[in-house]
Scaffold this active site. Structure first.
Site, PDB file in Angstrom:
ATOM      1  N   ASP A 123       0.863  -1.194   0.000  1.00 34.49           N
ATOM      2  CA  ASP A 123       0.000   0.000   0.000  1.00 34.49           C
ATOM      3  C   ASP A 123       0.894   1.237   0.000  1.00 34.49           C
ATOM      4  OD1 ASP A 123      -3.229   0.539   1.048  1.00 34.49           O
ATOM      5  OD2 ASP A 123      -1.794   2.213   1.051  1.00 34.49           O
ATOM      6  N   ASN A 126     -12.788  -3.325   2.883  1.00 26.95           N
ATOM      7  CA  ASN A 126     -13.695  -2.188   2.912  1.00 26.95           C
ATOM      8  C   ASN A 126     -14.628  -2.276   1.707  1.00 26.95           C
ATOM      9  OD1 ASN A 126     -12.416  -1.113   5.206  1.00 26.95           O
ATOM     10  ND2 ASN A 126     -10.902  -0.051   3.952  1.00 26.95           N
ATOM     11  N   GLY A 133     -16.044   2.511   3.722  1.00 32.08           N
ATOM     12  CA  GLY A 133     -14.836   3.302   3.513  1.00 32.08           C
ATOM     13  C   GLY A 133     -14.036   2.893   2.301  1.00 32.08           C
ATOM     14  N   GLN A 134     -14.678   2.222   1.333  1.00 29.30           N
ATOM     15  CA  GLN A 134     -13.955   1.817   0.115  1.00 29.30           C
ATOM     16  C   GLN A 134     -13.689   3.034  -0.754  1.00 29.30           C
ATOM     17  OE1 GLN A 134     -15.985  -1.154  -2.234  1.00 29.30           O
ATOM     18  NE2 GLN A 134     -14.300  -1.329  -3.706  1.00 29.30           N
ATOM     19  N   SER A 135     -12.420   3.254  -1.099  1.00 28.23           N
ATOM     20  CA  SER A 135     -12.063   4.419  -1.915  1.00 28.23           C
ATOM     21  C   SER A 135     -11.622   4.036  -3.320  1.00 28.23           C
ATOM     22  CB  SER A 135     -10.969   5.241  -1.228  1.00 28.23           C
ATOM     23  OG  SER A 135      -9.783   4.502  -1.100  1.00 28.23           O
ATOM     24  N   HIS A 186     -10.363  -5.372  -3.146  1.00 31.19           N
ATOM     25  CA  HIS A 186      -9.025  -5.572  -2.583  1.00 31.19           C
ATOM     26  C   HIS A 186      -9.123  -5.974  -1.124  1.00 31.19           C
ATOM     27  CE1 HIS A 186     -10.154  -1.302  -2.334  1.00 31.19           C
ATOM     28  NE2 HIS A 186      -9.501  -1.250  -1.195  1.00 31.19           N
ATOM     29  N   LEU A 187      -8.211  -6.847  -0.725  1.00 32.15           N
ATOM     30  CA  LEU A 187      -8.048  -7.216   0.674  1.00 32.15           C
ATOM     31  C   LEU A 187      -6.865  -6.435   1.215  1.00 32.15           C
ATOM     32  CD1 LEU A 187      -9.461  -9.704  -0.757  1.00 32.15           C
ATOM     33  CD2 LEU A 187      -8.439 -11.117   1.039  1.00 32.15           C
ATOM     34  N   HIS A 188      -7.030  -5.827   2.376  1.00 32.59           N
ATOM     35  CA  HIS A 188      -5.899  -5.237   3.088  1.00 32.59           C
ATOM     36  C   HIS A 188      -5.336  -6.298   4.025  1.00 32.59           C
ATOM     37  CE1 HIS A 188      -6.837  -0.805   2.405  1.00 32.59           C
ATOM     38  NE2 HIS A 188      -8.027  -1.323   2.166  1.00 32.59           N
TER      39      HIS A 188
HETATM   40  P1  5GP Z   1      -9.779   1.405   0.405  1.00 28.25           P
HETATM   41  O1  5GP Z   1      -9.871   2.721   1.104  1.00 28.25           O
HETATM   42  O2  5GP Z   1     -10.485   1.438  -0.933  1.00 28.25           O
HETATM   43  O3  5GP Z   1     -10.179   0.229   1.240  1.00 28.25           O
HETATM   44  O4  5GP Z   1      -8.242   1.169   0.133  1.00 28.25           O
HETATM   45  C1  5GP Z   1      -7.560   1.711  -0.949  1.00 28.25           C
HETATM   46  C2  5GP Z   1      -6.101   1.648  -0.614  1.00 28.25           C
HETATM   47  O5  5GP Z   1      -5.379   1.873  -1.799  1.00 28.25           O
HETATM   48  C3  5GP Z   1      -5.642   2.718   0.384  1.00 28.25           C
HETATM   49  O6  5GP Z   1      -5.073   2.075   1.527  1.00 28.25           O
HETATM   50  C4  5GP Z   1      -4.613   3.530  -0.390  1.00 28.25           C
HETATM   51  O7  5GP Z   1      -3.512   3.925   0.389  1.00 28.25           O
HETATM   52  C5  5GP Z   1      -4.204   2.573  -1.494  1.00 28.25           C
HETATM   53  N1  5GP Z   1      -3.787   3.229  -2.711  1.00 28.25           N
HETATM   54  C6  5GP Z   1      -4.433   4.238  -3.359  1.00 28.25           C
HETATM   55  N2  5GP Z   1      -3.772   4.571  -4.481  1.00 28.25           N
HETATM   56  C7  5GP Z   1      -2.686   3.757  -4.539  1.00 28.25           C
HETATM   57  C8  5GP Z   1      -1.602   3.644  -5.479  1.00 28.25           C
HETATM   58  O8  5GP Z   1      -1.511   4.349  -6.493  1.00 28.25           O
HETATM   59  N3  5GP Z   1      -0.654   2.700  -5.219  1.00 28.25           N
HETATM   60  C9  5GP Z   1      -0.720   1.895  -4.101  1.00 28.25           C
HETATM   61  N4  5GP Z   1       0.279   1.005  -3.929  1.00 28.25           N
HETATM   62  N5  5GP Z   1      -1.720   1.975  -3.210  1.00 28.25           N
HETATM   63  C10 5GP Z   1      -2.686   2.907  -3.415  1.00 28.25           C
END
Ligand code: 5GP
Ligand code: ZN
Length: 112
Positions: free
Chosen positions: A29, A85, A91-93, A98-100
């Protein structure tokens, strides 16, 4: 396809690979929330967990296995957390499933 994670999978946007096979790709990340913070994504575009139909059950299981495999490779013997998320309230952005994988420190519960 303008999806950010599809571009990362295709190598059009650079990333630090952690694990990859025919079904999934895992990378660090860019904004880590723990000493180990890895994102595990399916190679095929699925917008969210809520968009993964019945036919995706095996793929979902595979991604969960991959997350555990990465945790073992990273030496997270004291535990870790897998987070998916989903949607606005989740909180999905980024709209590519994706799995964290978070580990390397003690994680609070419940999340904010
Ligand atoms: P979400 O908020 O959708 O659950 O998680 C999205 C994740 O993607 C966030 O933790 C954010 O830091 C990561 N992320 C966003 N843009 C990029 C990118 O360009 N490269 C990488 N490696 N991670 C990213
Ligand atoms: Zn995508």
């Amino acid at each position: 396809m303008s999806c950010l994670f599809c571009k990362i999978i295709e190598g059009k946007i650079p990333s630090t690979a952690v694990f990859q096979d025919e079904l999934g790709y895992a990378f660090a990340d860019v904004n880590p929330q723990a000493p180990v913070h890895v994102l595990i994504v399916p190679r095929e575009h699925i917008s969210s967990l809520n968009d993964a139909g019945t036919e995706k059950q095996a793929l979902l299981g595979h991604l969960l296995w991959a997350a555990a495999e990465i945790a073992r490779q990273k030496g997270l013997t004291n535990g870790y957390r897998i987070v998916v998320n989903t949607g606005d309230d989740g909180g999905q952005s980024v709209e590519h499933l994706h799995l964290h994988l978070l580990g390397g420190r003690s994680l609070a519960w419940p999340p904010g």
